[in-house]
Design an enzyme around this catalytic site. Sequence first.
Site, mmCIF file in Angstrom:
data_model
loop_
_atom_site.group_PDB
_atom_site.id
_atom_site.type_symbol
_atom_site.label_atom_id
_atom_site.label_comp_id
_atom_site.label_asym_id
_atom_site.label_seq_id
_atom_site.Cartn_x
_atom_site.Cartn_y
_atom_site.Cartn_z
ATOM 1 N N ARG A 81 31.799 39.235 24.995
ATOM 2 C CA ARG A 81 32.465 38.126 24.268
ATOM 3 C C ARG A 81 31.864 36.779 24.703
ATOM 4 O O ARG A 81 31.648 35.891 23.880
ATOM 5 C CB ARG A 81 33.983 38.169 24.506
ATOM 6 N N GLN A 137 62.328 53.094 36.205
ATOM 7 C CA GLN A 137 62.752 51.827 35.588
ATOM 8 C C GLN A 137 61.786 50.688 35.905
ATOM 9 O O GLN A 137 61.447 49.880 35.037
ATOM 10 C CB GLN A 137 64.172 51.476 36.045
ATOM 11 N N GLU A 154 27.425 20.841 36.162
ATOM 12 C CA GLU A 154 26.480 20.556 37.254
ATOM 13 C C GLU A 154 27.139 20.950 38.576
ATOM 14 O O GLU A 154 28.366 21.081 38.648
ATOM 15 C CB GLU A 154 26.077 19.089 37.223
ATOM 16 N N GLU A 200 35.170 27.102 30.934
ATOM 17 C CA GLU A 200 35.756 26.452 29.744
ATOM 18 C C GLU A 200 37.015 25.672 30.113
ATOM 19 O O GLU A 200 37.951 25.594 29.321
ATOM 20 C CB GLU A 200 36.100 27.500 28.675
ATOM 21 N N LEU A 210 33.463 22.742 23.404
ATOM 22 C CA LEU A 210 34.378 23.500 24.266
ATOM 23 C C LEU A 210 35.652 23.857 23.503
ATOM 24 O O LEU A 210 36.209 24.944 23.679
ATOM 25 C CB LEU A 210 34.733 22.691 25.521
ATOM 26 N N ASP A 216 47.306 47.470 40.079
ATOM 27 C CA ASP A 216 48.260 47.916 41.097
ATOM 28 C C ASP A 216 48.967 49.204 40.673
ATOM 29 O O ASP A 216 49.167 50.117 41.483
ATOM 30 C CB ASP A 216 49.294 46.807 41.353
ATOM 31 N N ARG A 273 50.763 60.616 35.410
ATOM 32 C CA ARG A 273 50.866 60.599 36.874
ATOM 33 C C ARG A 273 52.277 61.045 37.294
ATOM 34 O O ARG A 273 53.269 60.380 36.970
ATOM 35 C CB ARG A 273 50.598 59.172 37.372
#
Length: 389
Positions: A95, A284, A138, A368, A244, A341, A273
């Site tokens: 992208r 939950q 820069e 950006e 931008l 995680d 899993r």
Amino acid sequence: MSRKLDPMDLYDIRSELSEDEVMVKDTVARFVDDNVIPLMQEAFEKHEFPRHLIGEVAKMGLFGSSIDGYDCAGLNGVSYGLICQELERGDSGLRSFVSVQSSLVMYPIHTYGSEEQKQRWLPAMAKGEAVGCFGLTESHGGSDPSNMKTHAKRDGDDWILNGSKMWITNATIADAAVVWARTDEGVKGFIVEKDMPGFDSHEIKNKFSLRASITGTLFFNNVRVPDCNVLPGVSSLRGPLSCLTQARYGISWGVIGAAQACLDEVLRYTQERILFGRPLANTQTIQIRLADMARRITSAQLMSLRLGRIKDSGDLSPTQVSMAKWNNCRAAIDIARDARDILGGAGISAEYVPIRHMLNLESVITYEGTETVHQLVVGKELTGVNAFG
Ligand code: TGC
Ligand code: FAD
């Protein structure tokens, strides 16, 4: 019984799209499923941009897709957003390539360039025969481009360009760099061609983020640039900052794709899993975390679609873009980290997509305009006070 909703599109954004927009989305999605996702893990591990994709992306008309004429597709802003979303579902690096080529190189040439510059570069870039890069940042501070040191002086019919740029996507493979430099007449855009004497570039190696994208430095040592390579249409920071705005708009959509890829992975994983005698998805807390991902994705989708419709009406404000870039990058990176995680130890393996997206998004939330920059743009809009100064 209530109907089954699409987990990636709980508010049925698809039904808000025109037939043409759906066609663009589905075409790019198929391309990404078949040709991009299967190779991104290896490209990321090898720290290589898959260059053969350039021609394939060009064939679909994805470079400069919002431009009318010059062999470009002339699609609307929402279509450009959908292109970014589907490509980034594959990898932020691909992208990025399309953002730079379309929003940061073709856009300024189209908007501020002479007819000769447009004829020379836009069809070649649309076909992927020429690659561009955009040099604004820069080394002494990318957030504050008004402090740029790169400068150019007139010398007869030419300009002499000196300075350097840092963190430039596509730096070492670009045929032309749109370089922004300070002059006695304001900030101007220079089309610097790869073979011009005194122009050099080096790849930045060992990145832990956007490894499937090329990033580098640009050096200008008395580069003689003919006046016909200077963009005549702008002489202020508005030039680069307006580019931008285009790219940030696309990023606000793009990161939704990265977030969807992560949610998709954990939806599958948590159903397979088995822990403590039941699928992880049956607990939950996991359901709450998955629901929270879907909530954030849905909010981001609504924000980007509304932004796209505003863009297509011709009334887009940079502040609106800042808000979406901030909101959607934050949502995507939080989702990617949480998905990592939820995968436990498997989450650190490149065989699962979240860690790659998570690492990529560290760049996306920084380039950006960092999150702080966008927060301060919104703050300035609300209060009328410029906190940058
Ligand atoms: P400021 O005084 O506010 O503005 C100067 C002139 O520019 C106009 N302007 C904008 N125009 C269009 N879009 C925007 N977003 C604009 N922001 C400002 C403004 O109206 C004014 O025009 P004029 O005609 O009155 O002169 O400028 P400032 O120096 O105070 O800057 C404010 C700030 C901090 C928001 C700006 O410097 C900024 O955005 N900083 C962040 C820099 C940044 O984002 N760099 C990105 C480099 S490119 C990149 O990261 C590519 S990654 C590519 C990839 O791989 O996908
Ligand atoms: P700095 O500006 O030094 O910022 C450092 C920290 O200070 C950040 O956390 C920032 O949020 C914070 N900060 C800044 N101002 C304030 C403030 N007023 N108050 C509080 N905190 C503040 N640039 C290009 O021109 N072209 C490209 O193609 C391009 N591609 C890139 C590709 C990658 C992979 C990356 C990582 C960067 C790329 N960039 C590119 C550069 C990018 O735009 C800059 O990294 C970004 O704008 C931030 O600048 P900086 O890295 O110098 O950080």
